[in-house]
Write an enzyme that holds these catalytic residues in place. Structure first.
Site, mmCIF file in Angstrom:
data_model
loop_
_atom_site.group_PDB
_atom_site.id
_atom_site.type_symbol
_atom_site.label_atom_id
_atom_site.label_comp_id
_atom_site.label_asym_id
_atom_site.label_seq_id
_atom_site.Cartn_x
_atom_site.Cartn_y
_atom_site.Cartn_z
ATOM 1 N N ALA A 10 -11.388 2.553 7.285
ATOM 2 C CA ALA A 10 -11.960 1.658 8.298
ATOM 3 C C ALA A 10 -10.921 1.088 9.252
ATOM 4 O O ALA A 10 -11.280 0.458 10.246
ATOM 5 C CB ALA A 10 -12.716 0.514 7.607
ATOM 6 N N GLY A 12 -6.512 1.057 10.820
ATOM 7 C CA GLY A 12 -5.110 1.484 10.875
ATOM 8 C C GLY A 12 -4.881 2.975 10.692
ATOM 9 O O GLY A 12 -5.508 3.812 11.340
ATOM 10 N N SER A 114 5.754 4.375 1.708
ATOM 11 C CA SER A 114 6.300 3.498 2.755
ATOM 12 C C SER A 114 7.808 3.677 2.772
ATOM 13 O O SER A 114 8.415 3.979 1.735
ATOM 14 C CB SER A 114 5.975 2.041 2.426
ATOM 15 O OG SER A 114 6.782 1.171 3.202
ATOM 16 N N TYR A 152 5.260 -5.026 -2.980
ATOM 17 C CA TYR A 152 4.825 -3.962 -2.062
ATOM 18 C C TYR A 152 5.708 -2.718 -2.218
ATOM 19 O O TYR A 152 5.212 -1.606 -2.448
ATOM 20 C CB TYR A 152 4.869 -4.483 -0.625
ATOM 21 C CG TYR A 152 4.417 -3.448 0.381
ATOM 22 C CD1 TYR A 152 3.060 -3.167 0.546
ATOM 23 C CD2 TYR A 152 5.341 -2.738 1.148
ATOM 24 C CE1 TYR A 152 2.646 -2.196 1.460
ATOM 25 C CE2 TYR A 152 4.927 -1.778 2.053
ATOM 26 C CZ TYR A 152 3.585 -1.509 2.214
ATOM 27 O OH TYR A 152 3.169 -0.555 3.107
ATOM 28 N N LYS A 156 4.882 1.151 -3.835
ATOM 29 C CA LYS A 156 5.055 2.398 -3.083
ATOM 30 C C LYS A 156 6.076 3.320 -3.763
ATOM 31 O O LYS A 156 5.936 4.541 -3.749
ATOM 32 C CB LYS A 156 5.486 2.078 -1.645
ATOM 33 C CG LYS A 156 4.442 1.271 -0.867
ATOM 34 C CD LYS A 156 3.140 2.048 -0.743
ATOM 35 C CE LYS A 156 2.118 1.354 0.120
ATOM 36 N NZ LYS A 156 0.905 2.152 0.305
HETATM 37 P P1 NAD Z 1 -4.730 -1.528 7.468
HETATM 38 O O1 NAD Z 1 -4.824 -2.921 6.968
HETATM 39 O O2 NAD Z 1 -5.025 -1.251 8.888
HETATM 40 O O3 NAD Z 1 -5.620 -0.560 6.565
HETATM 41 C C1 NAD Z 1 -5.681 -0.678 5.177
HETATM 42 C C2 NAD Z 1 -7.121 -0.447 4.739
HETATM 43 O O4 NAD Z 1 -7.150 -0.566 3.296
HETATM 44 C C3 NAD Z 1 -8.084 -1.497 5.306
HETATM 45 O O5 NAD Z 1 -9.165 -0.884 5.977
HETATM 46 C C4 NAD Z 1 -8.542 -2.266 4.077
HETATM 47 O O6 NAD Z 1 -9.869 -2.753 4.146
HETATM 48 C C5 NAD Z 1 -8.363 -1.219 2.971
HETATM 49 N N1 NAD Z 1 -8.308 -1.895 1.671
HETATM 50 C C6 NAD Z 1 -7.552 -2.967 1.331
HETATM 51 N N2 NAD Z 1 -7.882 -3.390 0.097
HETATM 52 C C7 NAD Z 1 -8.850 -2.558 -0.351
HETATM 53 C C8 NAD Z 1 -9.602 -2.501 -1.549
HETATM 54 N N3 NAD Z 1 -9.452 -3.408 -2.533
HETATM 55 N N4 NAD Z 1 -10.523 -1.517 -1.678
HETATM 56 C C9 NAD Z 1 -10.724 -0.630 -0.676
HETATM 57 N N5 NAD Z 1 -10.048 -0.636 0.479
HETATM 58 C C10 NAD Z 1 -9.126 -1.601 0.637
HETATM 59 O O7 NAD Z 1 -3.260 -1.058 7.124
HETATM 60 P P2 NAD Z 1 -2.442 0.282 7.423
HETATM 61 O O8 NAD Z 1 -1.137 -0.145 7.928
HETATM 62 O O9 NAD Z 1 -3.231 1.285 8.162
HETATM 63 O O10 NAD Z 1 -2.215 0.775 5.936
HETATM 64 C C11 NAD Z 1 -2.575 2.070 5.473
HETATM 65 C C12 NAD Z 1 -1.549 2.482 4.421
HETATM 66 O O11 NAD Z 1 -0.298 2.691 5.058
HETATM 67 C C13 NAD Z 1 -1.317 1.426 3.348
HETATM 68 O O12 NAD Z 1 -1.216 2.048 2.089
HETATM 69 C C14 NAD Z 1 0.024 0.826 3.739
HETATM 70 O O13 NAD Z 1 0.713 0.306 2.637
HETATM 71 C C15 NAD Z 1 0.708 2.035 4.323
HETATM 72 N N6 NAD Z 1 1.833 1.725 5.202
HETATM 73 C C16 NAD Z 1 1.658 0.982 6.332
HETATM 74 C C17 NAD Z 1 2.752 0.682 7.137
HETATM 75 C C18 NAD Z 1 2.614 -0.129 8.394
HETATM 76 O O14 NAD Z 1 3.658 -0.563 8.943
HETATM 77 N N7 NAD Z 1 1.412 -0.363 8.907
HETATM 78 C C19 NAD Z 1 4.034 1.173 6.788
HETATM 79 C C20 NAD Z 1 4.167 1.920 5.630
HETATM 80 C C21 NAD Z 1 3.058 2.199 4.853
#
Ligand code: NAD
Length: 254
Positions: A10, A12, A114, A152, A156
């Protein structure tokens, strides 16, 4: 083309991956707390089982690929919840859906790690060992003594270990398994960390050599490649997509 399950669909990176797969003609079944095909809370055992049952029902004739993006950032106060979503929720779906993919042409699974896995010696942490032992209760108790960055990054790091530890078994089932490790990417999760009074300061000091943060579609481009037939010999790998941050931080360690 086939059917891909995407968690965290949903928002990111998960939403960008979904859009990219759909543009390429793939059928996507999204899982998230809300606003997608399957609503489920991956922090709980019941929520995980309900997600697994629902995607099987939606998929009908089988699942070809999975991309497990759902996650919480370092700014979340409940450190146990970070482990429950990022590690235990991800691993529960990963392992449960292996039989659904085994033997299918082009089957592949991908976790989102990450670049924060390089920021501390996570391999020495007792809560990481508990995660890798599959002991959610103990891991949650032990992580309570840590801070958000450790929880966090540790979650990862454990995902990366999980990929490498499964490479042999998954390879023999004919299902490729990899992790993509993004650097700072412009999503609500990153914004939550930036807005945190303590963790936001930590992020400011983190400058990628390319001099900017990633757009979600730049991470989705690598996800699409790793999950495609073009990457048919990529297996058991942790692929950094971080604007050079890992290289700049660890120089000669790889
Ligand atoms: P985001 O917050 O946009 O998306 C994360 C999604 O996970 C959300 O839609 C949220 O509703 C869902 N989520 C959270 N808790 C949940 C639960 N209990 N059950 C079901 N869904 C759940 O964040 P993002 O940055 O797109 O993150 C996506 C992945 O990328 C994550 O695993 C994050 O750790 C990883 N990541 C992100 C970054 C960054 O800088 N954005 C960097 C490295 C890794």
């Amino acid at each position: 083309m086939g059917t891909t399950v995407v968690t965290g669909a949903a928002s990111g990176i998960g939403a960008a991956a979904r859009a990219r797969f759909e543009r390429d003609g793939e059928r996507v079944i999204g899982i998230d707390l809300r606003d997608t095909d399957v609503s489920a809370d991956l922090s709980t055992v019941d929520g995980r089982q309900s997600a697994i049952d629902s995607v099987r029902e939606c998929a009908g004739d089988g699942i070809d690929r999975i991309v497990l993006c759902a996650g919480l950032g370092a700014h979340i106060e409940d450190l146990g919840l970070i482990l429950s979503v990022n590690y235990f929720g991800t691993i529960a779906l990963l392992d449960a859906l292996l039989p659904d993919m085994a033997g299918r042409q082009g089957a592949a699974a991908l976790l989102i790690a990450s670049n924060s896995v390089q920021f501390a010696p996570f391999g020495d942490c007792d809560f990481v060992a508990a995660m890798l032992d599959g002991n959610e209760k103990k891991a949650r108790e032990l992580v309570a003594n840590e801070n958000g960055f450790m929880a966090y990054g540790g979650s990862k790091y454990a995902l990366c270990c999980a990929v490498r530890r499964r490479a042999e078994a998954w390879g023999s089932e004919g299902v490729r398994l990899n992790a993509v490790a993004p650097g700072a990417t412009k999503t609500p999760l990153l914004q939550g960390t930036i807005d945190h009074p303590l963790y936001g300061r930590g992020l400011k000091g983190l400058k990628a050599p390319l001099g900017r943060r990633a757009e979600p579609h730049e991470i989705a481009n690598l996800i699409a490649f790793v999950q495609s037939e073009e990457a048919s010999y990529v297996h058991g790998s942790i692929l950094f997509v971080d604007g050079g941050n890992d290289a700049a931080t660890r120089l000669d360690q790889f």
